[in-house]
Motif scaffolding. Sequence first.
Motif, PDB file in Angstrom:
ATOM      1  N   TRP A 198       3.016  16.785  85.173  1.00  0.00           N
ATOM      2  CA  TRP A 198       2.299  17.889  84.524  1.00  0.00           C
ATOM      3  C   TRP A 198       3.025  18.326  83.249  1.00  0.00           C
ATOM      4  CZ3 TRP A 198      -2.197  19.588  83.792  1.00  0.00           C
ATOM      5  CH2 TRP A 198      -2.438  20.875  83.302  1.00  0.00           C
ATOM      6  N   GLY A 199       4.349  18.287  83.279  1.00  0.00           N
ATOM      7  CA  GLY A 199       5.123  18.603  82.084  1.00  0.00           C
ATOM      8  C   GLY A 199       4.807  17.645  80.946  1.00  0.00           C
ATOM      9  N   VAL A 238      10.766  21.988  80.097  1.00  0.00           N
ATOM     10  CA  VAL A 238      10.598  23.419  80.395  1.00  0.00           C
ATOM     11  C   VAL A 238       9.437  23.637  81.362  1.00  0.00           C
ATOM     12  CG1 VAL A 238       9.945  25.653  79.433  1.00  0.00           C
ATOM     13  CG2 VAL A 238      11.659  24.282  78.286  1.00  0.00           C
ATOM     14  N   VAL A 239       8.327  22.947  81.137  1.00  0.00           N
ATOM     15  CA  VAL A 239       7.182  23.043  82.050  1.00  0.00           C
ATOM     16  C   VAL A 239       7.566  22.504  83.423  1.00  0.00           C
ATOM     17  CG1 VAL A 239       4.831  22.239  82.525  1.00  0.00           C
ATOM     18  CG2 VAL A 239       5.455  22.958  80.217  1.00  0.00           C
ATOM     19  N   PHE A 244       7.635  24.585  87.229  1.00  0.00           N
ATOM     20  CA  PHE A 244       6.968  24.130  88.454  1.00  0.00           C
ATOM     21  C   PHE A 244       7.970  23.756  89.543  1.00  0.00           C
ATOM     22  CE2 PHE A 244       3.263  24.147  85.797  1.00  0.00           C
ATOM     23  CZ  PHE A 244       2.228  24.397  86.682  1.00  0.00           C
ATOM     24  N   LEU A 245       9.148  23.265  89.161  1.00  0.00           N
ATOM     25  CA  LEU A 245      10.181  22.989  90.160  1.00  0.00           C
ATOM     26  C   LEU A 245      10.637  24.277  90.841  1.00  0.00           C
ATOM     27  CD1 LEU A 245      12.471  20.270  88.508  1.00  0.00           C
ATOM     28  CD2 LEU A 245      11.181  20.050  90.642  1.00  0.00           C
ATOM     29  N   LEU A 302       5.949  16.131  94.996  1.00  0.00           N
ATOM     30  CA  LEU A 302       6.022  17.429  94.317  1.00  0.00           C
ATOM     31  C   LEU A 302       6.880  17.337  93.047  1.00  0.00           C
ATOM     32  CD1 LEU A 302       6.419  19.814  97.389  1.00  0.00           C
ATOM     33  CD2 LEU A 302       4.431  19.645  95.886  1.00  0.00           C
ATOM     34  N   VAL A 303       7.975  16.599  93.137  1.00  0.00           N
ATOM     35  CA  VAL A 303       8.843  16.428  91.964  1.00  0.00           C
ATOM     36  C   VAL A 303       8.153  15.594  90.894  1.00  0.00           C
ATOM     37  CG1 VAL A 303      10.969  15.339  91.141  1.00  0.00           C
ATOM     38  CG2 VAL A 303      11.010  16.762  93.190  1.00  0.00           C
ATOM     39  N   VAL A 304       7.554  14.476  91.310  1.00  0.00           N
ATOM     40  CA  VAL A 304       6.830  13.621  90.360  1.00  0.00           C
ATOM     41  C   VAL A 304       5.683  14.398  89.722  1.00  0.00           C
ATOM     42  CG1 VAL A 304       5.346  11.580  90.146  1.00  0.00           C
ATOM     43  CG2 VAL A 304       7.457  11.450  91.468  1.00  0.00           C
ATOM     44  N   GLY A 305       4.994  15.218  90.525  1.00  0.00           N
ATOM     45  CA  GLY A 305       3.908  16.033  90.002  1.00  0.00           C
ATOM     46  C   GLY A 305       4.385  17.030  88.954  1.00  0.00           C
ATOM     47  N   SER A 306       5.556  17.631  89.170  1.00  0.00           N
ATOM     48  CA  SER A 306       6.123  18.578  88.202  1.00  0.00           C
ATOM     49  C   SER A 306       6.409  17.883  86.874  1.00  0.00           C
ATOM     50  CB  SER A 306       7.414  19.203  88.754  1.00  0.00           C
ATOM     51  OG  SER A 306       7.156  19.939  89.931  1.00  0.00           O
TER      52      SER A 306
END
Length: 313
Positions: free
Chosen positions: A152-153, A109-110, A114-115, A145-149
């Motif tokens: 962070w999740g 969900v997190v 962010f995505l 950006l995807v890996v970061g999302s």
Amino acid sequence: MLLSERNKSGATFTLLGFSDYPELQIPLFLIFLAIYSVTVVGNLGMIVIIKINPKLHTPMYFFLSHLSVVDFCYSSIIAPKALANLVAEDRTISFPGCVVQFFFFCTFVVAESFLLAVMAYDRFVAICNPLLYTVTASQKLCAMLVVGSYAWGVTCSLILTCSVVKLSFQGFNTINHFFCEFSALISLSCSDTYISQLLLFIFATFNEVSTLLIILLSYVFIVVTILKMRSASGRRKAFSTCASHLTAITIFHGTILFLYCVPNSKNSRHTVKVASVFYTVVIPMLNPLIYSLRNKDVKGTVNKLIGTKVFSF
């Protein structure tokens, strides 16, 4: 991850779900099953379509494929257990099972929130700086950006899950929900939950404010750029490009904001459950429909696949 001694000793949980409406159990089961079936077919289908069509190998569809992955995953974490509980007498779930369900659900969900923010930034670059789009939205940046999302999740979920594991639960507990929702879970603890509640408030506020701020700023610049366009067809095309994403954002964040604005009282529990059904089960079904129904390339690929299957028989 080590569970506390009290929780190891056998604390069990019963997911109340919609058991207070016994006459609706079968109709709800059929509705949930239909929704989940469309979710699985729609999201996996979207991933396959983006993979096989070279025209869709762009940053926007790269992010969309990961949105489909996230939708499929977090719906699959909630829906099967909810379906089983609608027809089964035994609605219990162990403490480790509850913790695992919450961990993966929170992670995805997190990541989705962010995505959606990343996709807003992608639209900003594509519309406001079209000549630099391929340079700015490079494969490396998109992957980061995807890996970061996802990262962070996982981080948010791990911290919140650890705070739950440190709490003490004893005996049989009833969760007035259809999944192991964080607030409902910690309310059953026999130890101090102040830290867990504080962590939830900090992460929920940061995630919602930061993603909405990115989305809002991106679309302010997008609207200003579109209004400056001299071509009416160019404006229509730009608005059409953003329409699907804006619809997805409105449904997802609107539901979450509504959910957390509802007072936590007995009278509002049914409202909370219905809203939770919407963002855990319905939204993952809607996203592939929203993005495919307005997209000529996606519809074209689907028509070709259907045509190929028909003529192959």
